[in-house]
Scaffold this motif. Structure first.
Motif, PDB file in Angstrom:
ATOM      1  N   GLY A   1       0.819  -1.202   0.000  1.00 41.69           N
ATOM      2  CA  GLY A   1       0.000   0.000   0.000  1.00 41.69           C
ATOM      3  C   GLY A   1       0.856   1.257   0.000  1.00 41.69           C
TER       4      GLY A   1
ATOM      5  N   ILE B   1       3.074   5.057   3.229  1.00 42.30           N
ATOM      6  CA  ILE B   1       2.123   5.517   4.240  1.00 42.30           C
ATOM      7  C   ILE B   1       1.576   4.345   5.061  1.00 42.30           C
ATOM      8  N   ALA B   2       1.561   3.177   4.470  1.00 48.39           N
ATOM      9  CA  ALA B   2       1.006   2.001   5.147  1.00 48.39           C
ATOM     10  C   ALA B   2       1.885   1.509   6.287  1.00 48.39           C
TER      11      ALA B   2
ATOM     12  N   ASN C   1       5.211   9.871  -0.564  1.00 50.05           N
ATOM     13  CA  ASN C   1       5.052   9.754   0.888  1.00 50.05           C
ATOM     14  C   ASN C   1       6.326   9.313   1.586  1.00 50.05           C
TER      15      ASN C   1
ATOM     16  N   ALA D   1      -3.670  -3.632   2.695  1.00 55.77           N
ATOM     17  CA  ALA D   1      -3.239  -2.243   2.489  1.00 55.77           C
ATOM     18  C   ALA D   1      -4.144  -1.268   3.228  1.00 55.77           C
TER      19      ALA D   1
ATOM     20  N   ILE E   1      -2.946   1.263   6.297  1.00 54.52           N
ATOM     21  CA  ILE E   1      -3.134   2.712   6.189  1.00 54.52           C
ATOM     22  C   ILE E   1      -3.991   3.222   7.350  1.00 54.52           C
TER      23      ILE E   1
ATOM     24  N   SER F   1      -1.877   3.506  10.332  1.00 52.65           N
ATOM     25  CA  SER F   1      -1.038   4.706  10.238  1.00 52.65           C
ATOM     26  C   SER F   1      -1.790   5.921  10.763  1.00 52.65           C
TER      27      SER F   1
END
Length: 180
Positions: free
Chosen positions: A28, A31-32, A67, A126, A130, A133
């Motif tokens: 993903g 950011i994941a 990212n 994914a 996220i 996160s």
């Protein structure tokens, strides 16, 4: 750098091993794996606080580009220019090689039922990474009732509005300047 008695080479090695490992689970995108990055630099090594991690993440998100910029900022914070280069290479090279290999394999398996099942199975992984996160970053930002209110308001604004998320960053910057 808050690395205690560790040598610069030891810190660079820890950055390399940590981010290489993280890069291989980045389903993903970068950011994941923010929760794992946070765990590595805050909980495991104590290189920075949750608040500093959240600040670096926000700065990386405000800058144009991928990212993964947060990794370079973390490396810079921990070990200067060498740390930035090592952390960035460790995060991008292994996952890039893995993506290249997967792409070659995917071309050979195009249209197969097994490939479709694997791709469908990776979607919830994914999404879950996220979501984790977001939770980690929200917890890091929650240093008082005003911060919690700003975090919740920002989340609702980005989720329900068609406006650019940069408005949230600008509002957060103004709020931060007024509160300091």
């Amino acid at each position: 750098m808050n690395a205690g008695d560790e040598t610069m080479g030891g810190v660079l090695w820890q950055l390399a091993i940590g981010f290489m490992s993280i890069s291989l689970i980045a389903v993903g995108g970068g950011i994941a794996v923010v929760p794992e990055m946070n765990r590595l630099v805050v909980d495991v090594h104590g290189w920075m606080s949750d608040a500093r991690f959240a600040q670096l993440f926000a700065l990386a998100q405000a800058a144009p580009g991928p990212n993964v910029l947060v990794v370079g900022l973390i490396g810079w914070q921990v070990a200067g220019l060498a740390g930035m280069l090592v952390a960035t290479a460790a995060m991008t090279v292994p996952s890039g090689l893995l993506a290249y290999g997967f792409c070659r394999m995917r071309t050979r398996l195009a249209g197969s039922r097994g490939l479709r099942l694997v791709e469908k199975g990776l979607v919830p992984v994914a999404v879950g990474l996220i979501l984790a996160s977001g939770i980690i970053l929200g917890q890091a930002a929650a240093s008082g009732w005003l911060a919690v209110a700003l975090t919740l308001g920002s989340t609702l604004f980005v989720w329900r509005s068609d406006r650019s998320p940069l408005w949230v960053l600008a509002a957060g910057g103004v709020a931060g300047a007024l509160l300091l």
